[in-house]
Design a protein around this motif. Structure first.
Motif, short mmCIF file in Angstrom:
data_model
loop_
_atom_site.label_atom_id
_atom_site.label_comp_id
_atom_site.label_asym_id
_atom_site.label_seq_id
_atom_site.Cartn_x
_atom_site.Cartn_y
_atom_site.Cartn_z
N UNK A 1 0.81 -1.22 0.00
CA UNK A 1 0.00 0.00 0.00
C UNK A 1 0.85 1.27 0.00
N UNK A 2 1.88 1.32 0.83
CA UNK A 2 2.68 2.54 0.98
C UNK A 2 3.49 2.86 -0.27
N UNK A 3 3.88 1.85 -1.02
CA UNK A 3 4.69 2.10 -2.21
C UNK A 3 3.85 2.28 -3.48
N UNK A 4 2.55 2.25 -3.35
CA UNK A 4 1.65 2.36 -4.50
C UNK A 4 1.09 3.77 -4.64
N UNK A 5 0.77 4.12 -5.88
CA UNK A 5 0.07 5.36 -6.18
C UNK A 5 -1.38 4.98 -6.45
N UNK A 6 -2.28 5.46 -5.62
CA UNK A 6 -3.69 5.06 -5.65
C UNK A 6 -4.55 6.08 -6.39
N UNK A 7 -5.65 5.58 -6.98
CA UNK A 7 -6.61 6.42 -7.70
C UNK A 7 -8.02 6.09 -7.24
N UNK A 8 -8.85 7.10 -7.21
CA UNK A 8 -10.25 6.95 -6.83
C UNK A 8 -11.12 7.54 -7.94
N UNK A 9 -12.06 6.74 -8.42
CA UNK A 9 -13.01 7.22 -9.42
C UNK A 9 -14.33 7.56 -8.72
N UNK B 1 -4.52 1.28 -8.76
CA UNK B 1 -3.22 1.76 -8.29
C UNK B 1 -2.14 1.27 -9.24
N UNK B 2 -0.99 1.89 -9.15
CA UNK B 2 0.20 1.39 -9.82
C UNK B 2 1.37 1.45 -8.84
N UNK B 3 2.36 0.62 -9.11
CA UNK B 3 3.58 0.63 -8.30
C UNK B 3 4.74 0.16 -9.14
N UNK B 4 5.92 0.61 -8.76
CA UNK B 4 7.14 0.18 -9.43
C UNK B 4 7.57 -1.12 -8.78
N UNK B 5 7.89 -2.12 -9.61
CA UNK B 5 8.38 -3.41 -9.13
C UNK B 5 9.76 -3.64 -9.72
N UNK B 6 10.35 -4.77 -9.39
CA UNK B 6 11.66 -5.09 -9.96
C UNK B 6 11.57 -5.34 -11.46
N UNK B 7 10.36 -5.65 -11.96
CA UNK B 7 10.18 -5.93 -13.39
C UNK B 7 9.86 -4.68 -14.19
#
Length: 143
Positions: free
Chosen positions: A42-50, A61-67
């Motif tokens: 949760x803390x490393x994600x960028x969340x969106x609300x519609x 949401x989106x988040x940066x991963x190792x991939x």
């Protein structure tokens, strides 16, 4: 029906609470996902609300991963499905990704594959189980 759909980045706890309530309703109550699998990163994600006509209707949401950059947790409340909320969420998340986001992927529930195809995502690999639901990994194809 002419609904006003607005998607915004979550910037405060009140909106995050609304987003989490939607995820709880859709994933835990409706789809019976295990709660311990729902609340991670949760803390490393960028969340969106519609919102539809000012009422909370969907999240993502989106988040940066190792991939690369992973799009996740797309959920729309049952009453608002079929009105373009999911499309608005996908577009908002894609618009928010950094310009350097060269590898963008997601795990799509089988019934949502056509939605993501509209945005240029392609299935890769075999169908798989995640949280008791069948998914495909999909990768955004850059044009």
């Amino acid at each position: 029906m002419n609904l006003k759909i607005e998607v915004s980045k979550v910037t405060n706890q009140a909106d995050l609470d609304k987003a989490f309530a939607i995820r709880e309703e859709v994933f835990i109550n409706e789809q019976e996902c295990p709660p311990e699998l729902e609340w991670e990163f949760e803390e490393e994600s960028t969340h969106f609300l519609a919102a539809v006509d000012g009422e909370p209707a969907g999240v993502s949401r989106w988040r940066k991963t190792e991939k690369g950059y992973k799009l996740e947790r797309f959920a729309v409340l049952k009453n608002y499905r079929g009105h373009g909320v999911a499309q608005a969420l996908v577009q908002a998340v894609l618009n928010d990704l950094p310009p350097k986001a060269d590898y963008v992927y997601l795990h799509a529930q089988v019934q949502a594959v056509p939605l993501y195809k509209k945005f240029g995502f392609k299935k890769t690999g075999q169908q798989f189980d995640e949280a008791g639901i069948q998914h495909y990994k999909m990768v955004l194809q850059k044009s």
